[in-house]
Write a protein that holds these residues in place. Structure first.
Motif, short mmCIF file in Angstrom:
data_model
loop_
_atom_site.label_atom_id
_atom_site.label_comp_id
_atom_site.label_asym_id
_atom_site.label_seq_id
_atom_site.Cartn_x
_atom_site.Cartn_y
_atom_site.Cartn_z
N PRO A 18 0.85 -1.20 0.00
CA PRO A 18 0.00 0.00 0.00
C PRO A 18 0.88 1.24 0.00
CG PRO A 18 -0.72 -1.57 1.68
CD PRO A 18 0.61 -2.05 1.18
N PRO A 19 0.46 2.33 -0.64
CA PRO A 19 1.31 3.52 -0.73
C PRO A 19 1.59 4.18 0.61
CG PRO A 19 -0.89 3.97 -1.56
CD PRO A 19 -0.81 2.50 -1.36
N ASP A 20 0.77 3.86 1.64
CA ASP A 20 0.98 4.47 2.96
C ASP A 20 1.77 3.58 3.91
OD1 ASP A 20 -0.90 2.54 3.33
OD2 ASP A 20 -2.40 3.82 4.29
N ALA A 21 2.30 2.47 3.40
CA ALA A 21 3.02 1.53 4.26
C ALA A 21 4.27 2.17 4.85
CB ALA A 21 3.38 0.27 3.48
N VAL A 22 4.45 2.00 6.16
CA VAL A 22 5.65 2.47 6.86
C VAL A 22 6.58 1.28 7.04
CG1 VAL A 22 6.55 3.49 8.99
CG2 VAL A 22 4.36 4.28 8.05
N LEU A 23 7.85 1.45 6.67
CA LEU A 23 8.81 0.35 6.75
C LEU A 23 9.97 0.71 7.65
CD1 LEU A 23 7.54 0.29 3.60
CD2 LEU A 23 8.91 -1.79 3.57
N GLU A 24 10.66 -0.34 8.12
CA GLU A 24 11.77 -0.17 9.06
C GLU A 24 12.96 -1.00 8.62
OE1 GLU A 24 11.61 -0.17 13.74
OE2 GLU A 24 11.68 -2.24 13.02
N CYS A 25 14.15 -0.39 8.69
CA CYS A 25 15.37 -1.12 8.36
C CYS A 25 15.65 -2.16 9.45
CB CYS A 25 16.54 -0.14 8.24
SG CYS A 25 18.14 -0.93 7.93
N LYS A 26 15.86 -3.40 9.06
CA LYS A 26 16.08 -4.44 10.07
C LYS A 26 17.49 -4.39 10.65
CE LYS A 26 17.81 -8.32 7.31
NZ LYS A 26 17.62 -9.74 6.97
N ILE A 27 18.37 -3.56 10.04
CA ILE A 27 19.75 -3.47 10.52
C ILE A 27 19.87 -2.41 11.61
CG2 ILE A 27 22.13 -2.97 9.86
CD1 ILE A 27 21.40 -3.97 7.03
#
Length: 273
Positions: A18-27
């Motif tokens: 979805p265009p509003d998805a918030v993502l996080e770097c796993k590192i």
């Protein structure tokens, strides 16, 4: 060519986010929120993760984008109901915007190498600071931004694809006019960056007690550069001598810092002795 992928939900298919998805770097746990965009890579607010430019990487740890995992989305969790990005979000990235991001990365890498290899331990270096390229953006067919290092803060101008600066003379002074007034730039050239022009704001950098303070000052300086309310037709570029007054006394010509920060050489918000 295989479609770009990421770790986490939606079977790792970036096209189904979805265009509003918030993502996080796993590192390093750096968050990418489409509502905020990415100042480091000059990505405007409202850009979905799936529409990030190809050169985009984690701004904190430089990790690849496929290391990012979904942490939140306010849209439907159904793949079939995923929201279609707006035409604005799907528009191609301006080539100059991509150039600005690449130039920022190039300057940071070059001057971090200078810091480690040549400047470490020098008495003019403020070791509480780091090298950072701030606000690099398109400007009149080229790129402008502020380069912060532990020993100076400069406005830098970089030529665009249509400019030929091959004859730029290192050390040559050029007076350039901006909405806030005239500024003196000096020609420079490094193998890692190519030719550019630099206008000194601070050197050395002992007025700054934190990187956050230096970054805020750099952003304020860049914004003030284009503020016509700061202009004074009598201003001269830094480097000019004191000017005579009607009474025969002399007053100092305003410096770049005085022009930008209202007469103070300290960073905004800091106290002066």
């Amino acid at each position: 060519m295989a479609a770009p992928r990421f770790e986490g939900s939606f079977l790792g298919d970036i096209a189904r986010l979805p265009p509003d998805a918030v993502l996080e770097c796993k590192i390093c746990w750096q968050i990418y929120d489409p509502a905020e965009g990415c100042d480091y890579w000059q990505v405007p607010a409202g850009t979905p993760f799936a529409r990030l430019p190809d050169h985009w990487r984690c701004p904190r740890c430089d990790g690849a984008r496929d290391q990012f995992m979904v942490v939140d989305t306010t849209g439907s969790t159904s793949l079939a109901a995923s929201v279609v990005p707006s035409p604005e979000a799907m528009a191609p990235v301006d080539p100059l915007t991509g150039l600005a991001a690449e130039v920022a990365r190039r300057f940071e890498a070059a001057f971090r190498e200078v810091h480690v290899g040549q400047m470490r331990g020098m008495p003019i270096v403020n070791e509480t600071l780091d090298v950072r390229a701030i606000g690099f953006r398109p400007h009149e067919g080229g790129v402008i931004g502020v380069l912060v290092t532990p020993w100076f803060m400069n406005i830098v101008l970089i030529p665009g694809p249509g400019d030929d600066w091959s004859r730029l003379v290192v050390g040559a002074r050029t007076r350039l006019d901006f909405p806030s007034g005239p500024y003196e730039f000096i020609g420079a050239n490094r193998p890692e960056t190519g030719p550019y022009k630099a206008c000194s704001l601070f050197s050395p950098m002992f007025e700054f007690t934190s990187m956050l303070q230096a970054e805020e000052t750099a952003r304020a300086a860049l914004a003030a550069l284009f503020d016509p309310a700061l202009r004074d037709d009598e201003d001269e570029p830094a480097g000019k001598g004191p000017e005579p007054t009607a009474g025969g006394t002399r007053r100092a010509a305003p410096s770049r810092r005085a022009l930008i920060f209202g007469g103070g050489s300290a960073a905004p918000g800091s106290s002066r002795a």
